[in-house]
Scaffold this active site. Sequence first.
Site, short mmCIF file in Angstrom:
data_model
loop_
_atom_site.label_atom_id
_atom_site.label_comp_id
_atom_site.label_asym_id
_atom_site.label_seq_id
_atom_site.Cartn_x
_atom_site.Cartn_y
_atom_site.Cartn_z
N HIS A 89 9.19 0.55 38.13
CA HIS A 89 10.02 0.77 39.32
C HIS A 89 9.16 1.31 40.46
CE1 HIS A 89 13.50 1.53 36.32
NE2 HIS A 89 13.73 0.36 36.89
N LYS A 103 28.57 2.32 32.17
CA LYS A 103 27.43 2.73 31.35
C LYS A 103 27.47 4.23 31.10
CE LYS A 103 24.04 -0.77 32.65
NZ LYS A 103 22.68 -0.99 33.17
N ARG A 149 10.42 -9.43 35.83
CA ARG A 149 9.48 -9.26 34.73
C ARG A 149 9.26 -10.57 33.99
NH1 ARG A 149 12.89 -4.54 32.06
NH2 ARG A 149 14.35 -6.14 32.57
N SER A 157 13.70 0.74 31.36
CA SER A 157 14.22 2.09 31.13
C SER A 157 14.78 2.21 29.72
CB SER A 157 15.31 2.42 32.15
OG SER A 157 14.77 2.50 33.45
#
Length: 167
Positions: free
Chosen positions: A17, A41, A90, A128
Amino acid sequence: MAVAVYPGSFDPVTLGHQDIIERSSKIMDKVIVGVLKNNSKSPLFSVQERVNMLKSVTGHLPNIEILAFDGLLVDFVRNCRADVIVRGLRAITDFEYELQMSQTNRVISPGIDTIFLTTNLKYSYLSSSIVKEIAMYQGDISAFVAPEIAVKVLSRAEDVKNGRPAR
């Protein structure tokens, strides 16, 4: 003035990040890092804790602002008077999802563009979720997050493991 929003949960903020934030700060006049409050979440850290962690690792960048938000990203982008969304990629699977989101956002708000920055190869595997998983077993996360973030993540993971709830 070119203003961008880099949105995410940042639970916790990783070196990947940070790489995207630093690189986008060189491209844009101003980058607003939008910390998403996602009610679906169960984050390890509260929104305010994530905002504070991001501030601690981006304080050396004068054109970065950290703000929390909920709701639609395009609404947040408009409220920030930004016209660009920054997203990190990614892998190919990221691209497929991000392309779909970008096109949807463009339909909802035609004046907002998305730019994609490919992740530095040394962070291409990093998320994460991986950091949190390693931390839950008190593993070494020093290669994945800044030192001050590692301390907080390991401490919170220990709290959760011992039955003390995350915030």
